[in-house]
Design an enzyme around this catalytic site. Structure first.
Site, PDB file in Angstrom:
ATOM      1  N   SER A   1       0.850  -1.188   0.000  1.00  0.00           N
ATOM      2  CA  SER A   1       0.000   0.000   0.000  1.00  0.00           C
ATOM      3  C   SER A   1       0.884   1.236   0.000  1.00  0.00           C
ATOM      4  O   SER A   1       2.111   1.138   0.026  1.00  0.00           O
ATOM      5  CB  SER A   1      -0.886   0.012   1.244  1.00  0.00           C
ATOM      6  OG  SER A   1      -0.083   0.337   2.367  1.00  0.00           O
ATOM      7  N   LYS A   2       0.246   2.378  -0.005  1.00  0.00           N
ATOM      8  CA  LYS A   2       0.958   3.661  -0.066  1.00  0.00           C
ATOM      9  C   LYS A   2       1.990   3.793   1.054  1.00  0.00           C
ATOM     10  O   LYS A   2       2.958   4.528   0.914  1.00  0.00           O
ATOM     11  CB  LYS A   2      -0.042   4.818   0.052  1.00  0.00           C
ATOM     12  CG  LYS A   2      -0.903   4.969  -1.185  1.00  0.00           C
ATOM     13  CD  LYS A   2      -0.675   6.330  -1.836  1.00  0.00           C
ATOM     14  CE  LYS A   2      -1.523   6.537  -3.061  1.00  0.00           C
ATOM     15  NZ  LYS A   2      -0.875   6.100  -4.283  1.00  0.00           N
TER      16      LYS A   2
END
Ligand code: GLU
Length: 480
Positions: free
Chosen positions: A252-253
């Site tokens: 994820s980010k």
């Protein structure tokens, strides 16, 4: 002939996982002298956008994947956008209805939800059967809806039996008799569901190997049943493992950028991206780490793709990018650097007219950058006049070193030609005559000229700064 495809939905950008899937599909086809196809899965009309399709295509091209057939190229099995193939899905759905393998459902979504909740409350799996779905409405109600021209959805009657997938990555995967219920293949608006469209397309496009993320594994059993029902040959499947962050949670980010576009904007090179992506779940037979796309095409195969999740490490990607930057030939570096320098440091026109100087300046900072976005800062030593550091000046004055720089300024001013060899010679001469120690001379010289304590090779830097700049920076410092 081996045929693989990458089939993105244009509902967002190309992310790292999608790019890895595209890469493995591309490599597998090319390795075996086959064909790679791009298909746009845009039947979700609400979420699909033209911009997303364009950005997917741009990013795939930037990575260097070249497809043999696709929406922008055509080919013998088109169209390559699902929204343009709707009549085919309708035709095959009707065929299944005619053969008794699929059936109409007039019930609405909320009516089916109730059934689902009821099954769950009875601790049963929420798997539909034809009987369940068709008894949701009375025959009269069905008639009423037909008369009101309400369009039905079409559901596939899933034959209940155990199915075994011989996955090229996961090995044998068993799906029990009750693993799936009946499912929609055509919505009441006439558009196909993913599982149906994908089977029709893969079959009609003669795809031999379906390579995709393992989040699709549970769809595969539905697709296998559809292949059987339609009498199509079942392709081989290879499901790639999830990509995790270094902390073993889903990528994820938090773990860095997730889109390919962001990496491009942050100054990563496509060659480095491709190399790094190739190692997400695959390894070179000799465990080499720096591998070009051409070499990947020669050595890649599915037998070295791992079942285990791949761990994504942006630090390693960045390191790898630095390696690729160092090995870029000057002319390629000049091209890749351009978007990071124009218009920030130079106008488009200046970038062209000063090509020779820019190429040399870029070469001088090559070993200092890992990503191209660092270039303006690294090149600033040439372009930004430093402030006079008065503390440094006082120190140099006390230790008598300042005199040496005055001689240096004179020596530079009287040089016949501004050439690296001559600059080197005269600088050494001044140093020797001044009796100052090398480090007490070169270090402050760099500080005076650039305001920084490290950077490109000093003599080369002096040459590239140009006589006028060097003399004026020295003068300004000495006269401060
Ligand atoms: N459109 C699907 C996706 O983006 C494709 C899955 C497949 O490759 O079958 O996930």
């Amino acid at each position: 002939m081996i045929r693989t495809r990458f089939a993105p939905s244009p509902t967002g950008y190309l992310h790292v996982g999608g790019a890895r899937t595209a890469l493995f599909s591309f490599l597998y086809a090319k390795k075996h002298g086959g064909q790679f196809i791009l298909r746009i899965e845009d039947t979700d009309a609400e979420r699909s956008t033209k911009e997303s399709e364009e950005s997917l295509i741009r990013d795939l091209k930037w990575l260097g994947f070249d497809w043999d057939e696709g929406p922008d190229k055509g080919g013998n099995y088109g169209p390559y956008r699902q929204s343009e193939r709707v009549n085919m899905y309708q035709k095959y759905a009707q065929k299944l209805v005619d053969e008794g393998k699929a059936y109409y459902v007039y019930a609405e979504h909320e009516e089916m939800e109730k059934l689902r909740e009821k099954l769950i409350s009875e601790s049963k799996a929420p798997h539909y059967t034809r009987e369940m779905l068709q008894s949701l409405l009375s025959p009269q109600e069905v008639e009423r809806r037909k008369k009101a021209s309400k369009k039905p959805a079409i559901y596939f009657s899933m034959e209940r039996k155990e199915r075994i997938l011989h996955d090229l990555v996961k090995g044998e995967v068993k799906f029990g008799e009750d693993s799936m219920g009946d499912f929609a293949i055509l919505r009441s608006n006439g558009l196909p569901t993913y599982n149906f469209a994908v089977v029709i397309d893969d079959a009609l496009m003669k795809i031999t190997h379906v390579i995709r993320g393992d989040d699709h594994l549970s769809n595969t059993v539905k697709q296998m049943a559809l292949y059987e029902a339609l009498g199509f040959e079942v392709p081989s499947f290879a499901h790639l493992s999830t990509i995790l962050g270094p902390d073993r949670t889903r990528l994820s980010k938090r773990h860095g950028s997730t889109s390919i576009e962001e990496y491009r904007k942050r100054g990563y090179l496509p060659q480095a991206m491709v190399n790094y992506l190739s190692l997400l779940g695959w390894s070179h037979p000799e465990l080499k780490e720096i591998i070009s796309l051409d070499e990947l095409i020669k050595v890649f195969d599915l037998d070295r793709v791992s079942k285990n999740p791949a761990v994504y490490d942006e630090k390693k990607l960045t390191w790898m990018n630095g390696q690729y930057v160092r090995n870029l030939p000057d002319d390629e570096f000049y091209e890749y650097a351009k978007p990071f320098i124009v218009p920030k440091l130079f106008s488009e026109e200046e970038y062209t007219t000063n090509k020779k100087w820019i190429t040399l300046a870029l070469r001088s900072v090559k070993s200092e950058v890992e990503t191209l976005i660092e270039l303006p800062e690294k090149l600033s030593v040439y372009l930004k006049e430093p402030e006079v550091d008065s503390a440094l000046r006082t120190n140099l004055e006390k230790s008598g070193v300042l005199m040496a720089f005055k001689s240096l300024q004179n020596a530079y001013e009287s040089l016949d030609e501004w050439k690296v060899e001559d600059i080197l010679k005269v600088t050494k001469k001044v140093l020797k005559e001044s009796k100052v120690k090398g480090k007490d001379f070169y270090h402050p010289l760099r500080e005076i000229l650039t305001g920084k304590d490290s950077g490109p090779d000093l003599v080369n830097l002096i040459f590239l700064l140009g006589r006028e700049n060097v003399v004026s920076r020295l003068k300004k410092f000495l006269e401060a």
